[in-house]
Design an enzyme around this catalytic site. Structure first.
Site, PDB file in Angstrom:
ATOM      1  N   TRP A 108       6.429   9.036  -4.148  1.00  0.00           N
ATOM      2  CA  TRP A 108       6.208   8.703  -2.740  1.00  0.00           C
ATOM      3  C   TRP A 108       7.509   8.789  -1.948  1.00  0.00           C
ATOM      4  O   TRP A 108       7.545   9.293  -0.823  1.00  0.00           O
ATOM      5  CB  TRP A 108       5.645   7.289  -2.696  1.00  0.00           C
ATOM      6  CG  TRP A 108       4.954   6.845  -1.463  1.00  0.00           C
ATOM      7  CD1 TRP A 108       5.283   7.123  -0.167  1.00  0.00           C
ATOM      8  CD2 TRP A 108       3.801   5.994  -1.406  1.00  0.00           C
ATOM      9  NE1 TRP A 108       4.420   6.494   0.696  1.00  0.00           N
ATOM     10  CE2 TRP A 108       3.505   5.797  -0.046  1.00  0.00           C
ATOM     11  CE3 TRP A 108       3.022   5.367  -2.372  1.00  0.00           C
ATOM     12  CZ2 TRP A 108       2.434   4.990   0.375  1.00  0.00           C
ATOM     13  CZ3 TRP A 108       1.965   4.576  -1.954  1.00  0.00           C
ATOM     14  CH2 TRP A 108       1.674   4.398  -0.596  1.00  0.00           C
ATOM     15  N   VAL A 109       8.587   8.282  -2.527  1.00  0.00           N
ATOM     16  CA  VAL A 109       9.843   8.165  -1.795  1.00  0.00           C
ATOM     17  C   VAL A 109      10.496   9.523  -1.552  1.00  0.00           C
ATOM     18  O   VAL A 109      11.466   9.627  -0.788  1.00  0.00           O
ATOM     19  CB  VAL A 109      10.802   7.215  -2.549  1.00  0.00           C
ATOM     20  CG1 VAL A 109      11.497   7.930  -3.699  1.00  0.00           C
ATOM     21  CG2 VAL A 109      11.808   6.571  -1.604  1.00  0.00           C
ATOM     22  N   ARG A 110       9.967  10.565  -2.165  1.00  0.00           N
ATOM     23  CA  ARG A 110      10.478  11.910  -1.878  1.00  0.00           C
ATOM     24  C   ARG A 110      10.205  12.305  -0.428  1.00  0.00           C
ATOM     25  O   ARG A 110      10.860  13.215   0.098  1.00  0.00           O
ATOM     26  CB  ARG A 110       9.846  12.928  -2.831  1.00  0.00           C
ATOM     27  CG  ARG A 110      10.348  12.803  -4.264  1.00  0.00           C
ATOM     28  CD  ARG A 110       9.679  13.819  -5.168  1.00  0.00           C
ATOM     29  NE  ARG A 110       9.918  15.178  -4.704  1.00  0.00           N
ATOM     30  CZ  ARG A 110      11.010  15.883  -4.954  1.00  0.00           C
ATOM     31  NH1 ARG A 110      11.999  15.342  -5.645  1.00  0.00           N
ATOM     32  NH2 ARG A 110      11.133  17.119  -4.520  1.00  0.00           N
ATOM     33  N   GLU A 118      11.755  -2.294   0.053  1.00  0.00           N
ATOM     34  CA  GLU A 118      11.045  -2.458  -1.213  1.00  0.00           C
ATOM     35  C   GLU A 118      11.362  -3.794  -1.871  1.00  0.00           C
ATOM     36  O   GLU A 118      12.430  -4.378  -1.682  1.00  0.00           O
ATOM     37  CB  GLU A 118      11.419  -1.316  -2.173  1.00  0.00           C
ATOM     38  CG  GLU A 118      10.613  -1.305  -3.464  1.00  0.00           C
ATOM     39  CD  GLU A 118      10.918  -0.106  -4.349  1.00  0.00           C
ATOM     40  OE1 GLU A 118      10.290   0.010  -5.418  1.00  0.00           O
ATOM     41  OE2 GLU A 118      11.780   0.713  -3.970  1.00  0.00           O
ATOM     42  N   SER A 120      12.630  -6.372  -4.404  1.00  0.00           N
ATOM     43  CA  SER A 120      13.922  -6.321  -5.087  1.00  0.00           C
ATOM     44  C   SER A 120      13.847  -6.963  -6.459  1.00  0.00           C
ATOM     45  O   SER A 120      13.613  -8.172  -6.582  1.00  0.00           O
ATOM     46  CB  SER A 120      14.993  -7.038  -4.254  1.00  0.00           C
ATOM     47  OG  SER A 120      16.200  -7.140  -4.988  1.00  0.00           O
ATOM     48  N   ARG A 122      16.426  -7.194  -8.276  1.00  0.00           N
ATOM     49  CA  ARG A 122      17.694  -7.913  -8.443  1.00  0.00           C
ATOM     50  C   ARG A 122      17.564  -9.344  -7.946  1.00  0.00           C
ATOM     51  O   ARG A 122      18.202 -10.255  -8.468  1.00  0.00           O
ATOM     52  CB  ARG A 122      18.816  -7.220  -7.667  1.00  0.00           C
ATOM     53  CG  ARG A 122      19.140  -5.812  -8.126  1.00  0.00           C
ATOM     54  CD  ARG A 122      20.317  -5.261  -7.334  1.00  0.00           C
ATOM     55  NE  ARG A 122      21.553  -5.963  -7.665  1.00  0.00           N
ATOM     56  CZ  ARG A 122      22.642  -5.956  -6.900  1.00  0.00           C
ATOM     57  NH1 ARG A 122      22.636  -5.301  -5.744  1.00  0.00           N
ATOM     58  NH2 ARG A 122      23.728  -6.592  -7.276  1.00  0.00           N
ATOM     59  N   LEU A 207       3.370   9.371  13.099  1.00  0.00           N
ATOM     60  CA  LEU A 207       2.075   9.985  12.820  1.00  0.00           C
ATOM     61  C   LEU A 207       2.213  11.420  12.322  1.00  0.00           C
ATOM     62  O   LEU A 207       1.488  11.840  11.410  1.00  0.00           O
ATOM     63  CB  LEU A 207       1.203   9.941  14.079  1.00  0.00           C
ATOM     64  CG  LEU A 207      -0.244  10.418  13.934  1.00  0.00           C
ATOM     65  CD1 LEU A 207      -0.987   9.607  12.880  1.00  0.00           C
ATOM     66  CD2 LEU A 207      -0.963  10.331  15.285  1.00  0.00           C
ATOM     67  N   HIS A 212       1.851  14.998   7.439  1.00  0.00           N
ATOM     68  CA  HIS A 212       2.467  15.903   6.465  1.00  0.00           C
ATOM     69  C   HIS A 212       2.364  15.307   5.061  1.00  0.00           C
ATOM     70  O   HIS A 212       2.032  16.012   4.093  1.00  0.00           O
ATOM     71  CB  HIS A 212       3.928  16.148   6.825  1.00  0.00           C
ATOM     72  CG  HIS A 212       4.660  17.005   5.840  1.00  0.00           C
ATOM     73  ND1 HIS A 212       4.363  18.338   5.637  1.00  0.00           N
ATOM     74  CD2 HIS A 212       5.660  16.710   4.969  1.00  0.00           C
ATOM     75  CE1 HIS A 212       5.155  18.833   4.696  1.00  0.00           C
ATOM     76  NE2 HIS A 212       5.939  17.863   4.272  1.00  0.00           N
ATOM     77  N   ARG A 217      -0.440  14.948  -0.317  1.00  0.00           N
ATOM     78  CA  ARG A 217      -0.917  13.978  -1.299  1.00  0.00           C
ATOM     79  C   ARG A 217      -2.431  13.878  -1.376  1.00  0.00           C
ATOM     80  O   ARG A 217      -2.955  13.233  -2.288  1.00  0.00           O
ATOM     81  CB  ARG A 217      -0.302  12.606  -1.001  1.00  0.00           C
ATOM     82  CG  ARG A 217       1.225  12.602  -1.087  1.00  0.00           C
ATOM     83  CD  ARG A 217       1.728  13.193  -2.392  1.00  0.00           C
ATOM     84  NE  ARG A 217       3.191  13.246  -2.465  1.00  0.00           N
ATOM     85  CZ  ARG A 217       3.871  13.718  -3.492  1.00  0.00           C
ATOM     86  NH1 ARG A 217       3.227  14.201  -4.544  1.00  0.00           N
ATOM     87  NH2 ARG A 217       5.191  13.741  -3.482  1.00  0.00           N
TER      88      ARG A 217
END
Length: 306
Positions: A108-110, A118, A120, A122, A207, A212, A217
């Protein structure tokens, strides 16, 4: 002041109530209504800015006229989408809360045109939630696609795969908790967890770039696990921005485009024809085997191959 007001859309003077921002009734009904995705995931709409008419207003600012009617708005939106004039659609934004396996998040993050915040690992403990594929979704490696699934596997193999996944997840999370109990830092303790572990984020995107994302997807070649999330967001966007989504479906999502080489083959032959003949004329005009297969698939959609 009067000159400025003349450039404002008429609708902002029609209901001077709680807000002057444009409201999408279709978007309002989806606010904070999660759609379940996979076994532990979800998508829901957190917020949005703008409507279909915001796209039109942005397009028409170039000659100083606001939206006049929904009919003309639809015509303009379809013109913009048909001719790939995308900047007006970038004026509308949506914000989702999404929960997905890390393996899905990494795909997704591509799409780097969104703003993301996101969960965490940590700061907080990772969740004891892992994606366990359904039996029907466990398949063999595709023979003609290095990154896809292919034929069915025997039932006993699929059952064993699920069992081993589940046992592995349990052991890995027990180790993770042990690391925390003995004082290992969260940022180190999480290293042994698999990409099936669930994460979540807020995801904001305009949008145009969302469409895109959906075009890629929602494709049948996209991995099933991320396609599920695309389908959930498409349900929301279809209601929230019906004119824009309708144009997107007609001119991009369900449209077919042809390369110069493909057009040359189309123009040089009589259609329809048999598959054997189509393979011959396509291979004569296009050298790359993958391009040949993709072109044949397009011709089949058009019923040009018998």
């Amino acid at each position: 002041m009067a000159m400025i007001e003349e450039q404002l859309p008429d609708r902002i003077f029609e209901n001077p109530g709680v807000t002057l921002r444009p409201i999408s009734e279709g978007a309002e009904k989806w606010l904070y209504r999660p759609i379940q995705c996979l076994d532990h995931g979800f998508v829901y709409l957190v917020d949005y800015t703008g409507t279909d008419l915001s796209v039109v207003d942005a397009a028409r600012v170039s000659y100083g006229q606001g939206t006049k009617s929904v009919n003309t708005a639809e015509g303009l939106i379809r013109y913009l989408r048909r001719h790939v004039h995308t900047s007006p659609s970038e004026m509308v934004e949506v914000k989702f809360h999404c929960k997905m396996p890390i393996v899905v998040a990494r795909q997704w993050v591509r799409h780097r045109t969104a703003n993301i915040n996101e969960y965490s690992g940590r700061y907080s403990e990772m969740l004891d939630e892992f994606y366990l594929p359904a039996l029907d979704d466990i398949k063999a490696q595709a023979k003609d696609n290095k990154q896809g699934r292919g034929d069915e596997l025997p039932l006993d193999i699929r059952q064993e795969v699920r069992t081993r996944f589940a046992e592995g997840y349990r052991r890995q999370y027990e180790d993770y908790k042990w690391f925390l109990d003995v004082g290992v830092a969260k940022e180190i303790a999480r290293l042994g967890l698999p990409v099936a572990n669930y994460t979540q984020w807020y995801w904001k995107i305009d949008l145009h770039n969302l469409m895109h994302f959906l075009r890629l997807r929602l494709d049948s070649h996209a991995q099933y696990e991320i396609r599920v999330y695309g389908e959930a967001m498409a349900r929301i966007i279809k209601d929230a921005f019906p004119l824009s989504f309708g144009a997107f479906e007609d001119y991009q999502l369900h449209a077919i485009s042809f390369s110069r080489l493909e057009l040359d083959v189309l123009n040089a032959n009589q259609w329809p024809m048999s598959r054997i003949k189509a393979d011959r004329v396509v291979s004569a005009g296009i050298a790359n085997k993958r391009e040949q297969a993709e072109f044949i698939a397009k011709l089949q959609k058009l019923n040009f191959v018998l």
